[in-house]
Design a protein around this motif. Structure first.
Motif, mmCIF file in Angstrom:
data_model
loop_
_atom_site.group_PDB
_atom_site.id
_atom_site.type_symbol
_atom_site.label_atom_id
_atom_site.label_comp_id
_atom_site.label_asym_id
_atom_site.label_seq_id
_atom_site.Cartn_x
_atom_site.Cartn_y
_atom_site.Cartn_z
ATOM 1 N N ASN A 33 0.813 -1.217 0.000
ATOM 2 C CA ASN A 33 0.000 0.000 0.000
ATOM 3 C C ASN A 33 0.845 1.265 0.000
ATOM 4 O O ASN A 33 0.442 2.276 -0.580
ATOM 5 C CB ASN A 33 -0.958 -0.016 1.191
ATOM 6 N N ASN A 59 -5.354 6.526 1.313
ATOM 7 C CA ASN A 59 -4.562 5.296 1.390
ATOM 8 C C ASN A 59 -3.386 5.437 2.350
ATOM 9 O O ASN A 59 -3.011 4.484 3.039
ATOM 10 C CB ASN A 59 -4.060 4.910 -0.005
ATOM 11 N N ASP A 62 -4.429 4.860 5.768
ATOM 12 C CA ASP A 62 -4.618 3.438 6.034
ATOM 13 C C ASP A 62 -3.294 2.716 6.242
ATOM 14 O O ASP A 62 -3.208 1.743 6.990
ATOM 15 C CB ASP A 62 -5.397 2.783 4.895
ATOM 16 N N ASN A 140 -5.626 -3.175 -3.047
ATOM 17 C CA ASN A 140 -6.392 -3.093 -1.806
ATOM 18 C C ASN A 140 -7.243 -4.342 -1.581
ATOM 19 O O ASN A 140 -7.391 -4.805 -0.446
ATOM 20 C CB ASN A 140 -7.291 -1.849 -1.822
ATOM 21 N N THR A 143 -4.935 -7.076 -0.411
ATOM 22 C CA THR A 143 -4.523 -6.829 0.968
ATOM 23 C C THR A 143 -5.639 -7.170 1.942
ATOM 24 O O THR A 143 -5.391 -7.735 3.015
ATOM 25 C CB THR A 143 -4.109 -5.351 1.141
ATOM 26 N N MET A 164 -8.794 -1.891 4.405
ATOM 27 C CA MET A 164 -8.431 -2.307 3.049
ATOM 28 C C MET A 164 -9.658 -2.477 2.156
ATOM 29 O O MET A 164 -9.632 -2.134 0.974
ATOM 30 C CB MET A 164 -7.634 -3.614 3.103
ATOM 31 N N ASP A 167 -10.761 0.909 1.124
ATOM 32 C CA ASP A 167 -9.889 1.443 0.070
ATOM 33 C C ASP A 167 -10.233 0.853 -1.289
ATOM 34 O O ASP A 167 -10.227 1.555 -2.304
ATOM 35 C CB ASP A 167 -8.422 1.148 0.399
ATOM 36 N N ALA A 168 -10.498 -0.458 -1.314
ATOM 37 C CA ALA A 168 -10.881 -1.081 -2.581
ATOM 38 C C ALA A 168 -12.178 -0.488 -3.097
ATOM 39 O O ALA A 168 -12.343 -0.245 -4.305
ATOM 40 C CB ALA A 168 -11.022 -2.596 -2.391
#
Length: 303
Positions: A33, A59, A62, A140, A143, A164, A167-168
């Protein structure tokens, strides 16, 4: 008035508590990431895209959250000391709380940027944005899969998983926004999609924030019915009352219990061990301490 008949301890993990996967997943997740943050940030500057820059900032938050979670997981495995008799297991709960707060703050930043872009839309390159965001979905998503195991039992792991997954979702929304802008040339679509994604993230984060805050305040874990535990203890042979019952989490996956049992006939080690084993098997509480009292105290308000 009453005597201390003994303590029963059970240190065996409940069968439902699977061993935690290796902490290497935190290292892998942080490396992947952080590399994507650098790529996405550079792409944002190259394409003059505030959408990519704001997503890169999200990101990055995160990555910091993963560092907190990984550090806490490492601390939880450290040995106890003369002063820290519980060790550092509570660090996993504190990291989960910090993770939830970071998510809320990041969402606030995205909402601020989306609101600004409603009133001052900026031209973007949708094709380039979609390509970079597609890479984000893959990284993401992969992950998030690293933290799939153990997310139900460990609030700290669940925090990393939600990070994660969020984020995706953000990256996927950026792809959708890029396609819509490319087809319609409507610049307001980008901030509108951002607001929708933020609301979805906040909805998913609320449960994590509430649970981690409760565990920080030593509330009973959400999956343990305190009334049922009290009833189980009160139903044991010879027990006439239960008081000073406390159930809390020493760590994200380490529930503990202490209780006083009023039993006029007293209780030996066999009785204490059987009750402790029953609590472990029935409720998944791995650290049980029980005290037997032959007479009920006059000041007992919760018997």
């Amino acid at each position: 008035m009453h005597g201390h008949q003994g303590h029963a301890h059970d240190h065996h993990d409940h069968a439902h508590h699977r061993p935690a996967p290796s902490d290497k997943r935190y290292t892998i997740a942080i490396a992947l990431n952080l590399a994507f943050v650098l790529v996405e940030g550079a792409a944002g500057f190259f394409a003059s895209s505030t959408a990519l820059l704001s997503d890169a900032t999200h990101n990055l938050s995160d990555v910091l959250g993963l560092a907190l979670a990984g550090g806490a997981a490492w601390l939880a495995k450290q040995q106890t000391s003369e002063r820290r008799t519980y060790g550092y297991s509570k660090a996993t709960v504190l990291a989960a709380l910090a993770n939830a707060l970071v998510l809320v703050i990041a969402c606030g930043g995205i909402l601020w940027e989306a609101g600004r872009r409603f009133f001052a839309p900026e031209p973007v390159e949708p094709g380039f944005i979609m390509a970079v965001a597609a890479i984000g979905v893959v990284i993401n998503g992969a992950t998030a899969m690293l933290f799939l195991a153990g997310r139900k039992e460990d609030v700290n792991v669940r925090g990393a998983y939600l990070h994660m997954l969020a984020d995706a979702g953000v990256s996927a929304a950026v792809i959708v926004a890029g396609a819509a802008i490319w087809l319609t040339q409507a610049q307001w679509i980008d901030p509108a999609i951002s607001v929708a994604v933020v609301l979805l993230i906040l909805w998913g984060t609320w449960g994590l924030l509430k649970e981690s805050l409760d565990l920080t305040l030593d509330a009973a874990p959400a999956n343990i019915d305190v009334a049922a535990v009290r009833d189980y203890l009160a139903s044991q042979a010879g027990v006439t009352a239960v008081h000073d019952l406390h159930i809390w989490a020493m760590g994200a996956t380490k529930p503990a219990l202490t209780a006083h049992l009023v039993r006029p006939d007293g209780g030996d080690d066999v009785f204490l061990a059987e009750v402790a084993d029953g609590i472990t098997q029935k409720f998944g509480i791995s650290h049980v301490t029980l005290q037997i009292e032959r007479a009920q105290r006059d000041d007992c308000e919760h018997c």
